[in-house]
Design an enzyme around this catalytic site. Structure first.
Site, short mmCIF file in Angstrom:
data_model
loop_
_atom_site.label_atom_id
_atom_site.label_comp_id
_atom_site.label_asym_id
_atom_site.label_seq_id
_atom_site.Cartn_x
_atom_site.Cartn_y
_atom_site.Cartn_z
N CYS A 64 28.87 61.94 29.71
CA CYS A 64 29.12 63.16 28.96
C CYS A 64 28.60 63.04 27.54
O CYS A 64 29.32 63.22 26.57
CB CYS A 64 30.60 63.53 28.97
SG CYS A 64 30.91 65.25 28.49
N PHE A 80 42.96 80.30 40.67
CA PHE A 80 44.28 80.43 41.29
C PHE A 80 44.24 81.30 42.55
O PHE A 80 45.13 82.12 42.78
CB PHE A 80 45.30 80.99 40.29
CG PHE A 80 45.63 80.03 39.18
CD1 PHE A 80 46.40 78.91 39.43
CD2 PHE A 80 45.18 80.26 37.89
CE1 PHE A 80 46.71 78.01 38.40
CE2 PHE A 80 45.48 79.38 36.86
CZ PHE A 80 46.25 78.24 37.12
N ALA A 81 43.18 81.13 43.33
CA ALA A 81 43.03 81.90 44.57
C ALA A 81 43.85 81.24 45.68
O ALA A 81 43.40 80.30 46.33
CB ALA A 81 41.56 81.98 44.97
N ARG A 82 45.05 81.73 45.86
CA ARG A 82 45.95 81.16 46.86
C ARG A 82 47.03 82.19 47.21
O ARG A 82 47.35 83.07 46.40
CB ARG A 82 46.61 79.87 46.34
CG ARG A 82 47.47 80.09 45.11
CD ARG A 82 48.05 78.81 44.56
NE ARG A 82 47.06 78.03 43.83
CZ ARG A 82 47.39 77.12 42.90
NH1 ARG A 82 48.66 76.89 42.63
NH2 ARG A 82 46.46 76.46 42.26
N ASP A 83 47.54 82.07 48.41
CA ASP A 83 48.64 82.93 48.86
C ASP A 83 48.31 84.42 48.70
O ASP A 83 49.18 85.23 48.35
CB ASP A 83 49.93 82.60 48.10
CG ASP A 83 50.34 81.14 48.26
OD1 ASP A 83 50.13 80.59 49.36
OD2 ASP A 83 50.83 80.55 47.29
N GLY A 84 47.05 84.79 48.95
CA GLY A 84 46.68 86.19 48.91
C GLY A 84 46.51 86.79 47.54
O GLY A 84 46.40 88.01 47.40
N ARG A 85 46.46 85.97 46.49
CA ARG A 85 46.30 86.50 45.14
C ARG A 85 45.29 85.64 44.38
O ARG A 85 44.96 84.53 44.79
CB ARG A 85 47.64 86.50 44.40
CG ARG A 85 48.35 85.16 44.39
CD ARG A 85 49.74 85.25 43.80
NE ARG A 85 50.48 84.00 43.95
CZ ARG A 85 50.37 82.96 43.14
NH1 ARG A 85 49.53 83.02 42.11
NH2 ARG A 85 51.08 81.87 43.33
#
Length: 280
Positions: free
Chosen positions: A112, A255-260
């Site tokens: 880096c 945070f694409a999880r549990d339909g949201r």
């Protein structure tokens, strides 16, 4: 072997038991390059050593070099597996790689050397003429929400070990095109890049990259190298990942999880339902 069986002490309310468990394998691989030098003689030299989960080593080496700007799409001749965890990327006979540039790119990547804002600024020249596919239909919220679950269906190593990252490349209709798993999240994306380059299936300017973990700057950079306009992460994005997506016009979802999910950049590619805006 990608997994290994070990004996562990497992403790729970029922007591402590000495049982077998399966863990993901982490081993080093040496990436080497073979090329013709300025004197028209064939030479070979090591480029880097990286830790990875064995499997798709050829794709990993090619993808790593491609996404980090060390190998162009039309420069690859072949890639071979050697003894004791080595893989060699062969340049085409008419290609004369700039060895100093290769070494400089590698050190900047591995240590880096240009982090933070300077990293983002350095991408400006590389991707200043980036062209996204136009006139694509809007992506529905239902399709986006379904992608992480679709990816888990191909995470066989995660099912066995619970300790590995995954990346999946989907087309605009939500069909999985390529996937990879690795102990390193960057390696998983590089394996996808390598598979694409070896199979000559680039570009991906009408595709979606799904990550099983968080979205960091390096992963957005690799998505840019593959010309991917939409990145969906199960975890959180970093601030620099968001700035990268905004600067180059990518759609970044976290945070694409549990339909949201949360949209951090590029909402114009999505068909958002009942949109409201808070007054700040």
């Amino acid at each position: 072997m990608s997994t290994k069986d070990v004996m562990i002490w497992r403790s729970n309310r029922a007591g402590t038991h000495y049982v077998a468990d399966t863990v993901v394998v982490e081993e080093p691989v040496e990436i080497r390059i073979r090329f013709r030098d300025s004197n028209d003689k064939w030479g070979e030299r090591p480029l880097s050593i990286t830790m990875r989960t064995p499997g798709d080593d050829q794709a990993l080496a090619v993808g790593f070099m491609f996404t980090e700007g060390m190998l162009l799409e039309n420069q690859l001749d072949k890639v071979t597996i050697g003894l004791e965890n080595t893989v060699t990327v062969h340049f085409k006979p008419d290609v004369r790689p700039e060895l100093e540039k290769l070494q400089r790119n590698f050190y900047a990547t591995s240590s880096c050397g240009v982090c933070g804002k300077s990293s983002l600024d350095s991408l400006g020249y590389t991707y200043e003429n980036l062209q996204w596919a136009e006139n694509l239909p809007s992506l529905s919220t239902e399709l986006i929400a379904s992608l992480p679950q679709k990816l888990t269906e191909y995470q066989s190593l995660f099912d066995e070990t619970g300790g590995i990252h995954a990346a999946g490349l989907f087309d605009w209709e939500g069909n999985l095109m390529l996937s990879a798993e690795d102990v390193g999240r960057h390696n998983a994306v590089d394996k996808i890049a390598g598979k694409a380059l070896i199979n000559q299936s680039l570009p991906f300017n009408q595709h979606i990259l799904v990550l099983s973990g968080r979205a960091c700057f390096e992963l957005l950079h690799k998505a840019l190298a593959l010309n991917i306009p939409v990145v969906v992460a199960v975890g959180a994005p970093s601030s620099l990942a968001i700035e990268t997506a905004e600067r180059f016009g990518q759609t970044l979802i976290g945070f694409a999880r549990d339909g949201r999910f949360n949209v951090y950049s590029g909402p114009e590619r999505l068909e958002l339902q009942n949109e409201t805006r808070a007054i700040i």
